[in-house]
Scaffold this motif. Sequence first.
Motif, PDB file in Angstrom:
ATOM      1  N   LEU A 141       0.822  -1.213   0.000  1.00  0.00           N
ATOM      2  CA  LEU A 141       0.000   0.000   0.000  1.00  0.00           C
ATOM      3  C   LEU A 141       0.853   1.260   0.000  1.00  0.00           C
ATOM      4  N   LEU A 142       2.028   1.183   0.590  1.00  0.00           N
ATOM      5  CA  LEU A 142       2.946   2.325   0.611  1.00  0.00           C
ATOM      6  C   LEU A 142       3.788   2.423  -0.656  1.00  0.00           C
ATOM      7  N   ALA A 146      -5.110   6.766   3.606  1.00  0.00           N
ATOM      8  CA  ALA A 146      -6.351   6.386   2.928  1.00  0.00           C
ATOM      9  C   ALA A 146      -7.050   5.289   3.730  1.00  0.00           C
ATOM     10  N   GLU A 147      -8.336   5.226   3.569  1.00  0.00           N
ATOM     11  CA  GLU A 147      -9.151   4.234   4.274  1.00  0.00           C
ATOM     12  C   GLU A 147      -8.624   2.815   4.068  1.00  0.00           C
ATOM     13  N   GLU A 148      -8.079   2.537   2.893  1.00  0.00           N
ATOM     14  CA  GLU A 148      -7.604   1.186   2.584  1.00  0.00           C
ATOM     15  C   GLU A 148      -6.463   0.721   3.498  1.00  0.00           C
ATOM     16  N   PHE A 159      -6.503   1.066   6.886  1.00  0.00           N
ATOM     17  CA  PHE A 159      -6.940   0.750   8.241  1.00  0.00           C
ATOM     18  C   PHE A 159      -6.925  -0.752   8.545  1.00  0.00           C
ATOM     19  N   ASP A 160      -7.636  -1.545   7.792  1.00  0.00           N
ATOM     20  CA  ASP A 160      -7.712  -2.981   8.078  1.00  0.00           C
ATOM     21  C   ASP A 160      -6.339  -3.657   8.009  1.00  0.00           C
ATOM     22  N   PRO A 161      -5.525  -3.376   6.980  1.00  0.00           N
ATOM     23  CA  PRO A 161      -4.189  -3.999   6.971  1.00  0.00           C
ATOM     24  C   PRO A 161      -3.317  -3.595   8.164  1.00  0.00           C
ATOM     25  N   LEU A 162      -3.423  -2.346   8.614  1.00  0.00           N
ATOM     26  CA  LEU A 162      -2.653  -1.938   9.796  1.00  0.00           C
ATOM     27  C   LEU A 162      -3.116  -2.685  11.040  1.00  0.00           C
ATOM     28  N   MET A 163      -4.413  -2.796  11.205  1.00  0.00           N
ATOM     29  CA  MET A 163      -4.939  -3.483  12.387  1.00  0.00           C
ATOM     30  C   MET A 163      -4.605  -4.976  12.343  1.00  0.00           C
ATOM     31  N   THR A 164      -4.718  -5.568  11.178  1.00  0.00           N
ATOM     32  CA  THR A 164      -4.398  -6.986  11.049  1.00  0.00           C
ATOM     33  C   THR A 164      -2.921  -7.224  11.322  1.00  0.00           C
ATOM     34  N   ALA A 165      -2.063  -6.373  10.777  1.00  0.00           N
ATOM     35  CA  ALA A 165      -0.623  -6.511  11.029  1.00  0.00           C
ATOM     36  C   ALA A 165      -0.316  -6.338  12.511  1.00  0.00           C
ATOM     37  N   ALA A 166      -0.965  -5.396  13.160  1.00  0.00           N
ATOM     38  CA  ALA A 166      -0.740  -5.184  14.601  1.00  0.00           C
ATOM     39  C   ALA A 166      -1.147  -6.416  15.397  1.00  0.00           C
ATOM     40  N   VAL A 167      -2.264  -7.010  15.038  1.00  0.00           N
ATOM     41  CA  VAL A 167      -2.774  -8.176  15.758  1.00  0.00           C
ATOM     42  C   VAL A 167      -1.915  -9.418  15.487  1.00  0.00           C
ATOM     43  N   TYR A 168      -1.433  -9.560  14.268  1.00  0.00           N
ATOM     44  CA  TYR A 168      -0.643 -10.739  13.919  1.00  0.00           C
ATOM     45  C   TYR A 168       0.836 -10.588  14.248  1.00  0.00           C
ATOM     46  N   GLU A 177       0.594   2.672  16.148  1.00  0.00           N
ATOM     47  CA  GLU A 177       0.832   4.112  16.277  1.00  0.00           C
ATOM     48  C   GLU A 177       0.391   4.910  15.047  1.00  0.00           C
ATOM     49  N   PRO A 178       0.768   4.518  13.839  1.00  0.00           N
ATOM     50  CA  PRO A 178       0.272   5.275  12.673  1.00  0.00           C
ATOM     51  C   PRO A 178      -1.251   5.239  12.556  1.00  0.00           C
ATOM     52  N   ALA A 179      -1.851   4.105  12.931  1.00  0.00           N
ATOM     53  CA  ALA A 179      -3.319   4.014  12.890  1.00  0.00           C
ATOM     54  C   ALA A 179      -3.943   4.968  13.901  1.00  0.00           C
ATOM     55  N   LEU A 180      -3.332   5.097  15.071  1.00  0.00           N
ATOM     56  CA  LEU A 180      -3.838   6.035  16.080  1.00  0.00           C
ATOM     57  C   LEU A 180      -3.841   7.460  15.534  1.00  0.00           C
ATOM     58  N   TYR A 181      -2.743   7.848  14.929  1.00  0.00           N
ATOM     59  CA  TYR A 181      -2.645   9.206  14.396  1.00  0.00           C
ATOM     60  C   TYR A 181      -3.605   9.437  13.236  1.00  0.00           C
ATOM     61  N   ALA A 182      -3.694   8.477  12.337  1.00  0.00           N
ATOM     62  CA  ALA A 182      -4.498   8.671  11.133  1.00  0.00           C
ATOM     63  C   ALA A 182      -5.992   8.461  11.353  1.00  0.00           C
ATOM     64  N   PHE A 183      -6.355   7.492  12.190  1.00  0.00           N
ATOM     65  CA  PHE A 183      -7.764   7.119  12.312  1.00  0.00           C
ATOM     66  C   PHE A 183      -8.355   7.380  13.690  1.00  0.00           C
ATOM     67  N   GLY A 184      -7.518   7.649  14.668  1.00  0.00           N
ATOM     68  CA  GLY A 184      -7.993   7.966  16.005  1.00  0.00           C
ATOM     69  C   GLY A 184      -8.014   6.762  16.937  1.00  0.00           C
TER      70      GLY A 184
END
Length: 171
Positions: free
Chosen positions: A24-25, A57-59, A61-70, A82-89
């Motif tokens: 995505l990056l 971008a919205e796209e 969010f889910d990959p960041l959360m999945t990567a964090a969990v896995y 951390e990037p998800a916190l800043y970007a999405f709250g």
Amino acid sequence: MTEGDGHEASTRSFLACAIEVARLLGLGDAADVPDDRRARHLAGAVRKPLLERAGLAEEFFDPLMTAAVYDPDPSFCRRFVEPALYAFGRRRVMTALLGYLRTGTTAERAGARRAWYCAHLPLRADRSPAYAPSGSRDPALDEADDMVDQWLESSSAQQRARSASEGQEQA
């Protein structure tokens, strides 16, 4: 499945997550890095570009959360949280982690618990351009007291269920 097989499957899943965030990056997939270090290499490579963006971008969010969990390492899942916190709250991140806690597999619930710790990181205006130039942002993005309450309730319910299950096994 042996414990080693489970770890290998978890590592492969984390690698797939790290590859997706890197894709995505617009980064490569680090195919030249040995497989046993590839996921960690990608996790390190994505952190700075994620934090340097004023928004994601919205796209993402889910990959960041999945990567964090896995991510199997509780010290490093921060690279995705951390990037998800800043970007999405904080609220949205905690909501996603709560979803994993409630409905995820055993491995996902464990990963959500690891990532939950990072979801409490203090946010600083000088750390990410996701803050407005004034150094502030909409407080509703980070209002999460009720999410903490829900997390505690769900964690307690799961603990009670585990205890009851263990009690039945001993009987």
